[in-house]
Design a protein around this motif. Sequence first.
Motif, PDB file in Angstrom:
ATOM      1  N   ILE A   1       0.844  -1.188   0.000  1.00  0.00           N
ATOM      2  CA  ILE A   1       0.000   0.000   0.000  1.00  0.00           C
ATOM      3  C   ILE A   1       0.890   1.252   0.000  1.00  0.00           C
ATOM      4  O   ILE A   1       1.778   1.388   0.836  1.00  0.00           O
TER       5      ILE A   1
ATOM      6  N   SER B   1       2.336   4.673   0.852  1.00  0.00           N
ATOM      7  CA  SER B   1       2.195   5.410   2.111  1.00  0.00           C
ATOM      8  C   SER B   1       1.796   6.869   1.879  1.00  0.00           C
ATOM      9  O   SER B   1       1.428   7.562   2.803  1.00  0.00           O
TER      10      SER B   1
ATOM     11  N   CYS C   1      -0.640   7.863  -0.675  1.00  0.00           N
ATOM     12  CA  CYS C   1      -2.059   7.999  -1.040  1.00  0.00           C
ATOM     13  C   CYS C   1      -2.899   6.769  -0.710  1.00  0.00           C
ATOM     14  O   CYS C   1      -4.077   6.721  -1.034  1.00  0.00           O
ATOM     15  N   GLN C   2      -2.303   5.782  -0.089  1.00  0.00           N
ATOM     16  CA  GLN C   2      -3.019   4.565   0.339  1.00  0.00           C
ATOM     17  C   GLN C   2      -3.523   3.697  -0.818  1.00  0.00           C
ATOM     18  O   GLN C   2      -4.329   2.796  -0.609  1.00  0.00           O
TER      19      GLN C   2
ATOM     20  N   ASN D   1      -3.473   0.754  -3.628  1.00  0.00           N
ATOM     21  CA  ASN D   1      -2.780  -0.534  -3.764  1.00  0.00           C
ATOM     22  C   ASN D   1      -2.334  -0.775  -5.210  1.00  0.00           C
ATOM     23  O   ASN D   1      -1.866  -1.854  -5.549  1.00  0.00           O
TER      24      ASN D   1
ATOM     25  N   LYS E   1      -3.344  -6.475   1.154  1.00  0.00           N
ATOM     26  CA  LYS E   1      -2.192  -5.638   1.513  1.00  0.00           C
ATOM     27  C   LYS E   1      -0.899  -6.087   0.851  1.00  0.00           C
ATOM     28  O   LYS E   1       0.079  -5.352   0.778  1.00  0.00           O
TER      29      LYS E   1
END
Lengths: 114, 249
Positions: A88, A90, A92-93, A95, B209
């Motif tokens: 992810i 860091s 803009c979050q 994926n 994730k």
Amino acid sequence: MHEYSIVTALIEQCETLGAENQAKAITRVEVKIGMLSGVEPALLSQAFETFKLDGICANAQFNMQIQPLVLQCHQCGQTSEQTERTIICSHCQSNNTQIIDGEDMMLMQLEMDT
Amino acid sequence: MCQDCGCSMTHDHHHDSLHTNPQLNDKKTLSVIHKILDKNDVEAQHNRDHFEKNGICAFNLMSSPGSGKTTLLEHLVDQTDMKYAVIEGDLETSRDADRLIAKGINAYQIQTGSACHLDAFMVHGALHHVELEPLDICFVENVGNLVCPASYDVGTHKNIVLLSIPEGDDKIEKYPVMFRRADLVLITKSDLQQHFDFSVESAKAQLAKLNPDVQVMSISVKEPQSLQPLVDWLATQQAGLKQQLAEQA
Ligand SMILES: Nc1nc2c(ncn2[C@@H]2O[C@H](COP(=O)(O)OP(=O)(O)OP(=O)(O)O)[C@@H](O)[C@H]2O)c(=O)[nH]1
Ligand SMILES: [Mg+2]
Ligand SMILES: [Zn+2]
Ligand SMILES: [Zn+2]
Ligand SMILES: [Zn+2]
């Protein structure tokens, strides 16, 4: 314990490069171990100390650089470094990223006596 | 840039650069930047060439011991018309290959002895014992182990990782490299769901994730219809490869 197989491949590479460069001995081996390469650094270094004994690397110092993940974000275009195992971004979050470093095991540098 | 950092943006042919250290003129520093498993990767590509020459899409099945790899391969034959063979890797015995042969599936056993994973050289040795021509797809059942096999490309096209309900959903976080490398995660033994606290949702959240593009399916050999999405996925991968090969030709 695939670290033993990996060290065998590494020492073979050192032998080849040493011979190509007419080295009498290899005195330092630098490797880069990605955080997500699947290798346990402590086991790798232990395996190196065990296997180096009778070869060109017998007196070589073994240096490992542990490479964090480097992500290239396709959403915001920025790169980020991750010490956690996540892809992810860091900033803009998102994926929607690509891992550009931290998944490989590389031989980086050799120091030789010639 | 790649010369300095060895990141994955790099491409193959680096010229090794030599620096002579001026202080110690008998010492040389050689900057190399080679993948340590370079030789294995070359052999893996050679294996892929073998498969592709025969139009075969190959799958590397990985999981911890007992997650259901062999059982799945035994049951799949009843659900698909695609012809497949299996290259089996185990530390000892040829039991898994024998189980498959008993079901009429072409299987070849590699005994790895002490090696806890298959590498491309072992698979290559096996490939020359398998009649590839009549096959549509081929499976490599790796040694049961969620760690070591993840580091080795064996020359297959896609990685399938199995995780059985009794193992628990925390395995994804504990073995991130393996799950990162999966193209498909099969949650197996789903018939046991009611007896265990395995949360498929939290498994999917962990995967998001680490590997957001991965596909996830729940299967059970006790419920043959649960294998249908897998059969479809395998056929899609096979068709995709065939198309790619046709475009290259
Ligand atoms: N209930 C249930 N049991 C299953 C299922 N699939 C496999 N099993 C059982 O799980 C056990 C192990 O299965 P295997 O297929 O041998 O596992 P494996 O992954 O091939 O194991 P290794 O080759 O040793 O790594 C066997 O007793 C199977 O009967 C399933 O869908 N449901
Ligand atoms: Mg098995
Ligand atoms: Zn191992
Ligand atoms: Zn971003
Ligand atoms: Zn060959």
